[in-house]
Write a protein that holds these residues in place. Structure first.
Motif, PDB file in Angstrom:
ATOM      1  N   TRP A   1      57.769  31.322 -15.335  1.00 12.14           N
ATOM      2  CA  TRP A   1      57.805  31.523 -16.645  1.00 12.14           C
ATOM      3  C   TRP A   1      59.041  32.135 -16.872  1.00 12.14           C
ATOM      4  CZ3 TRP A   1      55.397  28.147 -18.794  1.00 12.14           C
ATOM      5  CH2 TRP A   1      53.962  27.676 -18.206  1.00 12.14           C
TER       6      TRP A   1
ATOM      7  N   SER B   1      57.166  32.528 -32.188  1.00 14.72           N
ATOM      8  CA  SER B   1      56.751  31.150 -32.152  1.00 14.72           C
ATOM      9  C   SER B   1      57.559  29.865 -31.756  1.00 14.72           C
ATOM     10  CB  SER B   1      56.465  30.925 -33.922  1.00 14.72           C
ATOM     11  OG  SER B   1      57.446  30.820 -34.638  1.00 14.72           O
TER      12      SER B   1
ATOM     13  N   ARG C   1      57.735  30.112 -28.132  1.00 18.75           N
ATOM     14  CA  ARG C   1      56.638  29.563 -27.476  1.00 18.75           C
ATOM     15  C   ARG C   1      56.378  27.990 -27.296  1.00 18.75           C
ATOM     16  NH1 ARG C   1      50.329  29.780 -28.612  1.00 18.75           N
ATOM     17  NH2 ARG C   1      49.627  29.144 -26.477  1.00 18.75           N
TER      18      ARG C   1
ATOM     19  N   ASP D   1      57.213  25.018 -22.959  1.00 24.32           N
ATOM     20  CA  ASP D   1      55.882  24.134 -22.968  1.00 24.32           C
ATOM     21  C   ASP D   1      54.915  24.702 -22.043  1.00 24.32           C
ATOM     22  OD1 ASP D   1      54.139  21.971 -23.926  1.00 24.32           O
ATOM     23  OD2 ASP D   1      55.104  20.753 -22.196  1.00 24.32           O
ATOM     24  N   GLY D   2      53.688  24.884 -22.524  1.00 21.34           N
ATOM     25  CA  GLY D   2      52.597  25.165 -21.567  1.00 21.34           C
ATOM     26  C   GLY D   2      52.371  26.738 -21.348  1.00 21.34           C
ATOM     27  N   ILE D   3      53.007  27.473 -21.747  1.00 19.28           N
ATOM     28  CA  ILE D   3      53.134  29.125 -21.574  1.00 19.28           C
ATOM     29  C   ILE D   3      51.960  29.493 -22.553  1.00 19.28           C
ATOM     30  CG2 ILE D   3      55.020  29.891 -23.208  1.00 19.28           C
ATOM     31  CD1 ILE D   3      55.584  31.926 -21.082  1.00 19.28           C
ATOM     32  N   SER D   4      51.279  30.346 -22.004  1.00 17.13           N
ATOM     33  CA  SER D   4      50.307  31.125 -22.827  1.00 17.13           C
ATOM     34  C   SER D   4      50.721  32.213 -23.528  1.00 17.13           C
ATOM     35  CB  SER D   4      49.103  31.563 -21.908  1.00 17.13           C
ATOM     36  OG  SER D   4      49.233  32.549 -21.408  1.00 17.13           O
ATOM     37  N   GLU D   5      49.997  32.644 -24.943  1.00 11.19           N
ATOM     38  CA  GLU D   5      50.542  33.670 -25.385  1.00 11.19           C
ATOM     39  C   GLU D   5      50.644  35.077 -24.487  1.00 11.19           C
ATOM     40  OE1 GLU D   5      48.969  34.637 -29.265  1.00 11.19           O
ATOM     41  OE2 GLU D   5      49.017  32.700 -29.998  1.00 11.19           O
ATOM     42  N   LYS D   6      49.528  35.293 -23.709  1.00 11.03           N
ATOM     43  CA  LYS D   6      49.378  36.423 -22.899  1.00 11.03           C
ATOM     44  C   LYS D   6      50.786  36.248 -21.930  1.00 11.03           C
ATOM     45  CE  LYS D   6      46.644  38.583 -19.538  1.00 11.03           C
ATOM     46  NZ  LYS D   6      45.029  38.401 -18.840  1.00 11.03           N
ATOM     47  N   MET D   7      50.896  35.253 -21.332  1.00 15.12           N
ATOM     48  CA  MET D   7      51.998  35.062 -20.183  1.00 15.12           C
ATOM     49  C   MET D   7      53.357  35.307 -20.989  1.00 15.12           C
ATOM     50  SD  MET D   7      52.577  35.189 -17.105  1.00 15.12           S
ATOM     51  CE  MET D   7      51.111  34.878 -16.532  1.00 15.12           C
TER      52      MET D   7
END
Length: 126
Positions: free
Chosen positions: A32, A48, A51, A55-61
């Motif tokens: 990441w 946004s 994000r 591609d594929g990253i979560s909000e938390k990560m």
């Protein structure tokens, strides 16, 4: 050109378990970390936009990665007092210097990834 022999001639303990170099490598070379820094090479991005770019990253990560890269001085976070909140992220001078060095590696990986994953061996291309 830098060689590993030159790196080994630097202070003893470099890249050992307790060395700060391991921490920095973990932050910038994580999946990441690399992708967030690469996205920011294009310029300033809002949360946004970033994000979507990674591609594929979560909000938390994404939040965790940005927090770490900001603390390390690679990314600058600017918050605007608006409703809804408006936050922008950009590379710092340190981040741009890092990415100038990392982009050739990323280019090499992009050029060779298909063959590597397919298990083909052959001459490395530039």
């Amino acid at each position: 050109m830098v060689s590993f022999v030159k790196l080994q001639a630097l202070p003893e303990g470099l890249f050992t378990h307790a060395c700060p170099t391991r921490t920095v490598l973990d932050h910038v070379m994580s999946r990441w970390g690399v992708l967030v820094l690469s996205a920011l090479v294009r310029g300033t991005l809002r949360w946004s936009e970033l994000r979507r770019a990674v591609d594929g990253i979560s909000e938390k990560m994404l939040a965790s990665t940005l927090r770490q890269l900001t603390a390390d001085g690679f990314v600058e976070r600017e918050s605007f007092p608006t409703v809804p909140p408006h936050v922008e992220y950009r590379l710092t001078d340190r981040g741009r210097d890092l990415m100038a060095r990392m982009l050739p590696l990323l280019e090499w990986i992009a050029t060779n990834a298909d063959d590597i994953v397919a298990g083909e061996s052959g001459p490395a291309t530039a």
